[in-house]
Design a protein around this motif. Structure first.
Motif, mmCIF file in Angstrom:
data_model
loop_
_atom_site.group_PDB
_atom_site.id
_atom_site.type_symbol
_atom_site.label_atom_id
_atom_site.label_comp_id
_atom_site.label_asym_id
_atom_site.label_seq_id
_atom_site.Cartn_x
_atom_site.Cartn_y
_atom_site.Cartn_z
ATOM 1 N N HIS A 107 -10.857 -5.789 -6.054
ATOM 2 C CA HIS A 107 -9.803 -5.061 -6.772
ATOM 3 C C HIS A 107 -8.398 -5.337 -6.248
ATOM 4 O O HIS A 107 -7.424 -4.912 -6.877
ATOM 5 C CB HIS A 107 -10.055 -3.546 -6.688
ATOM 6 C CG HIS A 107 -11.371 -3.133 -7.256
ATOM 7 N ND1 HIS A 107 -11.571 -2.928 -8.602
ATOM 8 C CD2 HIS A 107 -12.571 -2.900 -6.646
ATOM 9 C CE1 HIS A 107 -12.833 -2.567 -8.807
ATOM 10 N NE2 HIS A 107 -13.456 -2.546 -7.639
ATOM 11 N N SER A 120 -3.883 5.151 -3.503
ATOM 12 C CA SER A 120 -4.323 5.929 -4.659
ATOM 13 C C SER A 120 -5.713 6.516 -4.425
ATOM 14 O O SER A 120 -6.505 5.995 -3.630
ATOM 15 C CB SER A 120 -4.353 5.037 -5.904
ATOM 16 O OG SER A 120 -5.354 4.032 -5.754
ATOM 17 N N THR A 122 -8.095 6.290 -6.383
ATOM 18 C CA THR A 122 -9.067 5.291 -6.853
ATOM 19 C C THR A 122 -9.528 4.404 -5.704
ATOM 20 O O THR A 122 -10.728 4.171 -5.516
ATOM 21 C CB THR A 122 -8.440 4.418 -7.957
ATOM 22 O OG1 THR A 122 -8.038 5.246 -9.044
ATOM 23 C CG2 THR A 122 -9.450 3.387 -8.450
ATOM 24 N N TYR A 123 -8.556 3.913 -4.941
ATOM 25 C CA TYR A 123 -8.890 3.053 -3.799
ATOM 26 C C TYR A 123 -9.707 3.828 -2.761
ATOM 27 O O TYR A 123 -10.712 3.327 -2.241
ATOM 28 C CB TYR A 123 -7.606 2.516 -3.168
ATOM 29 C CG TYR A 123 -7.835 1.751 -1.886
ATOM 30 C CD1 TYR A 123 -8.414 0.488 -1.906
ATOM 31 C CD2 TYR A 123 -7.470 2.298 -0.651
ATOM 32 C CE1 TYR A 123 -8.625 -0.220 -0.729
ATOM 33 C CE2 TYR A 123 -7.677 1.600 0.527
ATOM 34 C CZ TYR A 123 -8.260 0.347 0.480
ATOM 35 O OH TYR A 123 -8.473 -0.355 1.647
#
Length: 236
Positions: A107, A120, A122-123
């Protein structure tokens, strides 16, 4: 009256927070003590002790009515023990770093280290999930290795038991042989003397060869002479 209500609400809020902390620990991934203690990988031993003390006081089974408080408390203690072990803590850090590297490969292509992506949720979630996968894989390998070692130890124990049984059988056979020595000696002496416990030994008479009796020929009995073969004049 208002003060009593405030105290009651404070106690209730405290109880709710304690139950919530118990539930949080119970749903945490058991192989990740950083997650259980809510500590970063950069934490120190002092940070570990402080976090454990704070949370243990909050969810101690003697102070919480939650039915699984004891289970959560044991998980918390195990997490603190593992992080206080320098070798285990360094191993966990290496697993987390490996997870970050794997996420960056997939990613983080063409992303700078200062990219907002790395800060973030998400990470963070991706790293957490990858860490979980790596820890599970490591745990499975460790269990397989332990199983093989236990099987090898069991096989070795079985061989040792068999060897011990064999030695025991040989010792018992040797003892029986030694205990029967006098009987064997006496039996041999009796045999040499021509005696047995029940009486004299019956000696067999030596057998002699007896040829068949000759039968005189009867002159009245006709005998046929076997014809002789003669060659004819043609050579047949």
């Amino acid at each position: 009256m208002a003060d009593e209500i405030d105290r009651f609400l404070e106690v209730e809020a405290s109880a709710i927070q304690k139950d919530a902390e118990v539930e949080r620990i119970l749903v945490c991934f058991k192989l990740d003590p950083f997650d259980i203690l809510e500590l970063p990988v950069t934490c120190t031993e002092k940070d570990i002790k402080m976090a454990y003390r704070k949370k243990s006081l909050m969810i101690h089974p003697d102070k919480v009515k939650h039915p699984r408080a004891q289970e959560a408390f044991e998980q918390l203690k195990k997490a603190e023990t593992e992080l206080m072990d320098t070798a285990k803590r360094q191993f966990l850090i290496s697993i987390i770093e490996e997870a970050k590297f794997e996420i960056k490969k997939v990613h983080g292509v063409n992303k700078l280290p200062t990219d907002p992506f790395y800060n973030s949720p998400t990470y963070t979630g991706l790293v957490k999930q990858k860490t979980k996968e790596l820890l599970i894989d490591n745990e499975l390998r460790k269990r397989k290795l332990m199983k093989k070692e236990m099987e090898a130890e069991g096989e070795e124990a079985r061989r040792q038991d068999e060897a011990l049984d064999e030695r025991r059988r040989k010792m018992e056979a040797k003892k029986v042989w030694e205990d029967s020595r006098d009987d064997r000696v006496q039996g041999w002496r009796n045999f040499q003397a021509g005696r047995t416990t029940g009486g004299k030994i019956k000696k067999k008479k030596p057998s002699t060869f007896r040829p068949p009796k000759a039968v005189a020929e009867d002159p009245k009995t006709p005998y046929h002479r076997r014809p002789t073969t003669t060659s004819n004049s043609e050579g047949f």
